[in-house]
Structure formats: C-alpha cells, structure tokens
Design an enzyme around this catalytic site. Structure first.
Site, PDB file in Angstrom:
ATOM      1  N   CYS A 160       0.009  18.177 -19.507  1.00 51.28           N
ATOM      2  CA  CYS A 160      -0.441  19.599 -18.750  1.00 51.28           C
ATOM      3  C   CYS A 160      -1.915  19.542 -18.503  1.00 51.28           C
ATOM      4  O   CYS A 160      -2.620  19.620 -17.429  1.00 51.28           O
ATOM      5  CB  CYS A 160       0.082  20.917 -19.593  1.00 51.28           C
ATOM      6  SG  CYS A 160      -0.783  21.216 -21.211  1.00 51.28           S
ATOM      7  N   HIS A 195      -0.674  25.432 -23.331  1.00 53.01           N
ATOM      8  CA  HIS A 195      -0.257  24.887 -21.947  1.00 53.01           C
ATOM      9  C   HIS A 195      -1.308  25.248 -21.167  1.00 53.01           C
ATOM     10  O   HIS A 195      -1.467  26.491 -21.033  1.00 53.01           O
ATOM     11  CB  HIS A 195       1.026  25.385 -21.729  1.00 53.01           C
ATOM     12  CG  HIS A 195       1.848  24.610 -20.541  1.00 53.01           C
ATOM     13  ND1 HIS A 195       2.109  23.488 -20.539  1.00 53.01           N
ATOM     14  CD2 HIS A 195       1.927  24.997 -19.225  1.00 53.01           C
ATOM     15  CE1 HIS A 195       2.664  22.956 -19.459  1.00 53.01           C
ATOM     16  NE2 HIS A 195       2.574  24.143 -18.591  1.00 53.01           N
ATOM     17  N   HIS A 209       2.001  22.535 -12.260  1.00 50.55           N
ATOM     18  CA  HIS A 209       1.651  22.133 -13.648  1.00 50.55           C
ATOM     19  C   HIS A 209       2.713  20.910 -14.112  1.00 50.55           C
ATOM     20  O   HIS A 209       3.696  20.732 -13.682  1.00 50.55           O
ATOM     21  CB  HIS A 209       1.864  23.265 -14.879  1.00 50.55           C
ATOM     22  CG  HIS A 209       3.279  23.743 -14.880  1.00 50.55           C
ATOM     23  ND1 HIS A 209       3.893  24.265 -16.352  1.00 50.55           N
ATOM     24  CD2 HIS A 209       4.378  23.939 -13.828  1.00 50.55           C
ATOM     25  CE1 HIS A 209       4.978  24.562 -15.821  1.00 50.55           C
ATOM     26  NE2 HIS A 209       5.487  24.573 -14.611  1.00 50.55           N
TER      27      HIS A 209
END
Length: 331
Positions: free
Chosen positions: A246, A294, A306
């Site tokens: 990420c 994240h 993402h």
C-alpha cells in the site's frame, strides 16, 4: 380381538419404519469443507495482520536507514577526535619528558609509552611534580579525552539501536510471511469452484476508472501513475514496477510528481497537510485502521485507488470501505 391384534401389528410396523427412517438420515461429515464466507473473513483478517506486520517492517527499515547514516557520522567524528587526542598525547608526552629530563627514565618512559589516554592520565597523576607540568596543555588533553569517550559511548549506543532495528525488521517480516502462508494454506483447502468464486468476489472492486480522473498540478501525475497500476500484484514490501504494497504504491505515485514520501503508511501520515474527509481532493492520501497500517489515494467520486492485499492486488474501493483514520495532502 382380531381387530385389536391388527392394530398392535400396525403400530409395531409404524415404529419400525420410523426407526429405519431415522437411521437412514446421513450424519454430517466430520471433515466438511469450511463455509466460504467464513474462509473469506479469516483470509481477510490474515491479510490485514500480514500487512500490519509488513508496515511495521517498513517502519523498522526507515529507522535502520537513519541509524546507519547516524552511525557512520558518529564513527567519522570519533575517528577525527581520536586523531586529535593522539596528537595531543604526543605534545603532552614531550612536555612531561622535558620537565623530568635527567630523572629516572622509567617514570618518563612510562608516561610516554602509555597504551591509552586513561592509563596515561593515571600515570601522570602519580608524578610528584604534576603542578610543574604545563597545566593548560594537560587540562586541554583531559577535556579532549573526555570528549572522545562521549563519542565512543554515542557510537556504541547507535550500534546497539541498529542491531535492535535489524531484529525488529526481521521479526516483522517473518510474521508477515507466516500470516500470508497461513492465508494461502487456508485458500488451498477450498474446492476449486469455491476458490474461483472467492477470487471473483475479491476482484469485483477492480474497476479501471478513466485515466482522466479530475486532478490538477502535481496531483495529476500521482493519480495517473496510481491508476495505471490497477490490476498489478500486491507484494509485501514492494514498490514497483509491477507489484506494490500500500505505501509502496503511494510513494511511487507521488515520486512521479517530484514529492518524496517514506515507504511507510504511518510515516506518510506525517508527510503532508492534514485534510478533513469532506475536503478530499484527487491525489490526497487516505489512511486506515488504528494504529495506521494502510494507505490509499483519493481519486474523486468517493473512491480511492490502493494496493489492497495479495488477493485483490491494486484496485479501487470506496473511501470508507475500511476503518478511516485521516487524510493528508502531500506536496
């Protein structure tokens, strides 16, 4: 009496049929395949746990890089200070030798040939005519040796921190690998048809949005890069060119705009101006979970792009599809 006998026989027959019917019901298998929804939930949890460990590993790597640079600077400073002390040792030795010229050579020799600054000073203090030696020179020498010792201690402290950071990095990497292996093993136990269904569900959010997502300035370069990676694989610790985690994706995306970001979701949260969820603009970084583990990039219309997890890869999702923690605007 005849009719009564018939009723009894009929009752017995009904009971027998009932017993046969009960025994004929198949027992539930003891090793039934797991429910696919339960497996999906468990796999998602393992993916998240693996990502948390991976992001901690990224944090440890950043700390490791800083410590290595700091340690190199401390070693250089220590070496410079050591050379200064060595030079002063020679000067002080010559002064002492001059003061005690003609005395027992063993005392002078002991001073001149000392193996360390501490030993030298200790020997110097034993000389009865210490106050006659060039006091300022000796005082300067003492300060410099103290300074050298401080540098040595600082160098050792950084070396110890470096070792701890290396251990943290390996520990978190091992944990991420273990969680990912557990998720793969769990998926491997599913029947092929069920596994295909699970893969289909994981890919439903993958929608390649138009390349001209409305963005301006440097954000446009970051958004265009991130969107071009939709469909790429998710790999823990990766930052391109064909696989990302990420924070690796957002780091590389903003690098296209000339903005340097650290390879860590929690560190990226401190790398920009904080913005509220109601003021999000394409290119803004959006963070999830507490503590943050994240990050995605806002692309407009309530969506983010993402690197989701190993099952979904780089994809798109709703901005509030995960527990929202905050957002920043890089640059």
């Amino acid at each position: 009496m005849h009719h009564g006998r018939k009723r009894i026989l009929a009752g017995l027959a009904s009971s027998a049929i009932a017993v046969i019917g009960i025994t004929a019901i198949p027992a539930a298998p003891g090793n039934a395949e797991p429910d696919i929804d339960d497996v999906k939930a468990r796999v998602d949890k393992l993916y998240h746990q693996a990502e948390q460990a991976s992001e901690r590993s990224n944090d440890a790597k950043l700390k490791l890089d800083d410590l290595e640079a700091d340690l190199a600077a401390l070693k250089a400073d220590e070496k410079k200070q050591q050379a200064k002390v060595d030079s002063m040792t020679s000067t002080v030795s010559d002064a002492v030798a001059a003061q005690y010229e003609g005395q027992d050579i063993s005392t002078t020799g002991q001073l001149v040939l000392s193996n360390s600054p501490d030993e030298f000073l200790s020997d110097l203090n034993t000389v009865s005519s210490y106050n006659d030696v060039q006091a300022d020179t000796v005082a300067d020498y003492t300060r410099e040796t103290d300074s050298l010792e401080i540098r040595r201690e600082a160098t050792q402290e950084r070396a110890d921190e470096l070792a701890d950071a290396q251990a943290d990095l390996e520990e978190n990497k091992d944990e991420a690998d273990a969680k990912l292996a557990e998720a793969k093993e769990l998926l491997g136990k599913l029947e092929e048809e069920e596994r295909a269904r699970l893969d289909t569900e994981a890919s439903r959010g993958t929608t390649r949005l138009p390349a001209n997502v409305p963005a301006s300035g440097r954000a446009a370069a970051a958004v265009n890069y991130a969107m071009a990676q939709v469909g790429d694989a998710y790999v823990y610790g990766a930052a391109g060119p064909s696989a990302f985690d990420c924070s690796g994706l957002t780091m590389m995306a903003w690098a296209q705009a000339g903005v340097g970001l650290p390879h860590s979701s929690s560190a990226q949260m401190g790398s920009g101006t904080s913005v509220s969820s109601g003021d999000l603009q394409p290119g803004d970084l959006v963070f999830y979970y507490s503590p943050v583990s994240h990050v995605g990039m806002y692309i407009g219309n309530g969506m983010i792009v993402h690197a989701a997890n190993p099952g979904s890869g780089v994809t798109t999702a709703g901005v509030f599809s995960m527990p929202y923690s905050g957002a920043v605007r890089p640059g």
